[in-house]
Design a protein around this motif. Structure first.
Motif, PDB file in Angstrom:
ATOM      1  N   ALA A  28       0.829  -1.204   0.000  1.00 37.59           N
ATOM      2  CA  ALA A  28       0.000   0.000   0.000  1.00 37.59           C
ATOM      3  C   ALA A  28       0.869   1.262   0.000  1.00 37.59           C
ATOM      4  O   ALA A  28       0.593   2.227  -0.719  1.00 37.59           O
ATOM      5  CB  ALA A  28      -0.922  -0.001   1.218  1.00 37.59           C
ATOM      6  N   GLU A  32       1.240   4.253  -2.882  1.00 39.53           N
ATOM      7  CA  GLU A  32       1.011   5.677  -2.596  1.00 39.53           C
ATOM      8  C   GLU A  32       2.218   6.524  -2.978  1.00 39.53           C
ATOM      9  O   GLU A  32       2.087   7.582  -3.601  1.00 39.53           O
ATOM     10  CB  GLU A  32       0.693   5.845  -1.103  1.00 39.53           C
ATOM     11  CG  GLU A  32       0.236   7.239  -0.734  1.00 39.53           C
ATOM     12  CD  GLU A  32       1.382   8.150  -0.316  1.00 39.53           C
ATOM     13  OE1 GLU A  32       1.339   9.345  -0.660  1.00 39.53           O
ATOM     14  OE2 GLU A  32       2.322   7.665   0.343  1.00 39.53           O
ATOM     15  N   ILE A  92      -7.150   3.803   1.981  1.00 34.65           N
ATOM     16  CA  ILE A  92      -6.866   2.974   0.803  1.00 34.65           C
ATOM     17  C   ILE A  92      -8.036   3.021  -0.171  1.00 34.65           C
ATOM     18  O   ILE A  92      -7.860   3.119  -1.394  1.00 34.65           O
ATOM     19  CB  ILE A  92      -6.574   1.518   1.200  1.00 34.65           C
ATOM     20  CG1 ILE A  92      -5.304   1.424   2.032  1.00 34.65           C
ATOM     21  CG2 ILE A  92      -6.429   0.634  -0.048  1.00 34.65           C
ATOM     22  CD1 ILE A  92      -4.965   0.022   2.497  1.00 34.65           C
ATOM     23  N   THR A  96      -7.794   4.445  -3.935  1.00 34.16           N
ATOM     24  CA  THR A  96      -8.037   3.547  -5.068  1.00 34.16           C
ATOM     25  C   THR A  96      -9.115   4.092  -5.995  1.00 34.16           C
ATOM     26  O   THR A  96      -8.938   4.139  -7.223  1.00 34.16           O
ATOM     27  CB  THR A  96      -8.444   2.149  -4.558  1.00 34.16           C
ATOM     28  OG1 THR A  96      -7.420   1.644  -3.693  1.00 34.16           O
ATOM     29  CG2 THR A  96      -8.652   1.186  -5.707  1.00 34.16           C
ATOM     30  N   ASN A 180      -3.402   1.552 -10.304  1.00 31.14           N
ATOM     31  CA  ASN A 180      -3.656   1.505  -8.863  1.00 31.14           C
ATOM     32  C   ASN A 180      -4.963   0.813  -8.518  1.00 31.14           C
ATOM     33  O   ASN A 180      -5.157   0.404  -7.373  1.00 31.14           O
ATOM     34  CB  ASN A 180      -3.690   2.927  -8.286  1.00 31.14           C
ATOM     35  CG  ASN A 180      -2.332   3.582  -8.257  1.00 31.14           C
ATOM     36  OD1 ASN A 180      -1.316   2.906  -8.132  1.00 31.14           O
ATOM     37  ND2 ASN A 180      -2.301   4.896  -8.376  1.00 31.14           N
ATOM     38  N   GLY A 184      -4.998  -1.569  -5.447  1.00 26.14           N
ATOM     39  CA  GLY A 184      -5.698  -1.024  -4.295  1.00 26.14           C
ATOM     40  C   GLY A 184      -6.794  -1.946  -3.786  1.00 26.14           C
ATOM     41  O   GLY A 184      -6.951  -2.118  -2.572  1.00 26.14           O
TER      42      GLY A 184
END
Length: 531
Positions: A28, A32, A92, A96, A180, A184
């Motif tokens: 994660a 990012e 998250i 996402t 992503n 994600g």
């Protein structure tokens, strides 16, 4: 309870293997941080695809950084008050969804809105990741867990520009954000299944609720207004003729009013959104300023070097990303080496060494000329790759000196805010300086091109002769010659403007040296995790 394992009730991993949590947290975090650099190389494609100028396309980077910094301010309290797991999942999820929306953006305005949302989601992930790792492993194994986390935070910016360039050249810039989506969703599902709030965190949340402790909404809004308004002024000032524009005047007033109002408010609150008292401590204030300078140089050059080689040297986005790759590899190696050096050498001296290497890298770029090669740019980035970890990790270590345990969460958040705000201001100021100095050099060169001068006439004659020999008739050959002289002038203007920007950034790097020299000595042998 098994040897080397925490009590499941006190572990963020519960009964699950903590290394599963570590891998998901690292994934994660990697996702990012990747988004702070992956779009830099794609800015030229974004600019063309959305029919906007390069300076406007740079907002894609700055809006993300500012939104990210704003969430960092609130992340510590939100995690304690509403639950670390809930806030991490929310972060998250928002990151996402907004990433996918960025991929489908139909205009610059839409893309910027979605990038703000993405930054708000991403800002809560980094500080929580560190807390989750600390609560998933016993003390003797935390070093290994943070090593895995450390790999994620140095590898992501190293491969981001290269990956972004390859995606832009071979797919489209939209996929820099769309990738992503599946990552994600995967991370979100695993975190939902594996993560839990440790018992001490649950008890802290109940205590805050019982005592009626509330989030400092007013302070948060004042900070957000100040940072957001300042960024609008910096991003739009050059294009809107600064205070000749009502828009800039309005946001300048908002910047000043929010800044003046937030200082007494934050200093008089029991639980302020930002603990400004930290900046009253000389050690921490110096570290804050050094981190701002470091963020300004790192993030602005990550965007400017690819922009320069694509615009002036005809590089593809992939090759522009590869220009930064050697420096990224050196950054990873330097991070590992710095981990050993930090237990032997005081942070102030490592910061001095790091600032010197970054200054050398910027100075090296001031030797820019029309025939500069791939390795000219890559070498300058390698110097930075040596200096960046020395700056980042050492500043983080030094910033905790003299602080109470209760201040460490705020201190960590503010240092990260300094990096993001410094990076955003660095991009905006460098972009403004590039535009201003381009105008300056253009006016000076145009003044020197006098059609009656023998030097100009000789150049025009030779250029006309060249085009005549390559198939152009008399008037057309002369027109081509005039156009060629104009293109050479524009190229020279561009080189000189970039050189001025790199001179400015080298001065910014130099300012970190006297600040580092006044830092106090710290106890060696500790470790600090930094994002």
């Amino acid at each position: 309870m098994a040897a080397g394992r925490l009590d499941p009730a006190e572990s963020a991993a519960g009964h699950h293997n903590p290394w599963l949590i570590a891998c998901v947290v690292a994934l994660a975090t990697f996702m990012e941080i990747l988004d702070t650099t992956i779009a830099n190389v794609a800015l030229r494609y974004i600019s063309g695809g959305l029919a906007v100028g390069p300076d406007e396309a740079s907002w894609v980077v700055t809006t993300y950084l500012v939104a990210n910094a704003i969430t960092l301010v609130a992340s510590s309290f939100m995690a304690k008050r509403y639950g670390r797991k809930a806030f991490f999942l929310w972060s998250i999820g928002l990151f996402t969804v907004s990433s996918v929306l960025c991929g489908f953006a139909w205009s610059l305005e839409a893309l910027l809105v979605f990038r703000v949302m993405q930054g708000l989601g991403g800002g809560g992930m980094a500080p929580l990741a560190q807390s989750i790792l600390a609560d998933s492993f016993p003390k003797e194994k935390r070093g290994q867990a943070f090593a895995l986390y450390g790999i994620a935070i140095v590898v992501a910016p190293a491969i981001g520009p290269t990956l972004g360039g390859w995606i832009s050249d071979n797919l489209s810039w939209h996929w820099c954000f769309l990738i992503n989506g599946p990552i994600g969703v995967f991370a979100l599902a695993l975190m939902y299944a594996l993560l839990q709030d440790p018992r001490h965190a649950v008890e802290e949340r109940k205590r805050l609720k019982r005592e009626g402790v509330r989030f400092d909404v007013v302070g948060f809004l004042l900070v957000a207004t100040f940072l957001g308004s300042l960024e609008v002024c910096l991003d739009e000032g050059q294009r809107k003729d600064w205070f000749g524009s009502n828009l800039i005047v309005t946001f300048a007033v908002l910047t000043v009013v929010s800044f003046v109002a937030m200082i007494p408010w934050l200093l008089t609150r029991k639980n302020p959104a930002v603990d400004l008292r930290l900046l009253g401590k000389q050690q921490y204030a110096c570290c804050f300023c050094i981190m701002m300078a470091t963020g300004a140089i790192l993030i602005s050059t990550t965007g400017f070097i690819p922009q320069l080689v694509q615009d002036s040297y005809g590089y593809t986005a992939t090759l522009a990303g590869l220009v930064l790759l050697p420096g990224g590899i050196v950054t990873v190696i330097s991070t590992v080496a710095n981990g050993r050096l930090s237990s032997l050498i005081q942070p102030k001296w490592l910061i001095v060494a790091g600032a010197t290497m970054m200054m050398i890298g910027m100075y090296d770029l001031t030797r820019l000329y029309g025939d500069s090669t791939y390795w000219f740019f890559a070498t300058a980035r390698i110097y930075m790759g040596i200096g960046i970890p020395l700056m980042f990790l050492s500043v983080t270590t030094a910033s905790y000196e003299g602080l109470d345990a209760s201040q460490t969460d705020q201190a960590s958040a503010l240092i990260n805010v300094a990096r993001n705000v410094g990076g955003s201001m660095g991009v905006s100021l460098a972009q403004n300086m590039l535009a201003y100095r381009s105008q300056f050099h253009n006016s000076r060169l145009v003044e020197s091109i006098d059609p009656v001068r023998p030097a100009y006439q000789e150049t025009l004659r030779q250029a006309t002769q060249y085009f005549s020999q390559h198939g152009y008739a008399g008037p057309d050959a002369q027109s081509q010659a005039v156009a060629w002289i104009g293109s050479q002038l524009s190229a020279q203007v561009g080189y000189w403007a970039y050189i001025d920007v790199f001179w400015c950034l080298s001065i910014v790097a130099a300012t970190a040296i006297p600040l580092a020299l006044i830092l106090k000595k710290v106890s060696l042998g500790g470790s600090a995790a930094a994002h």
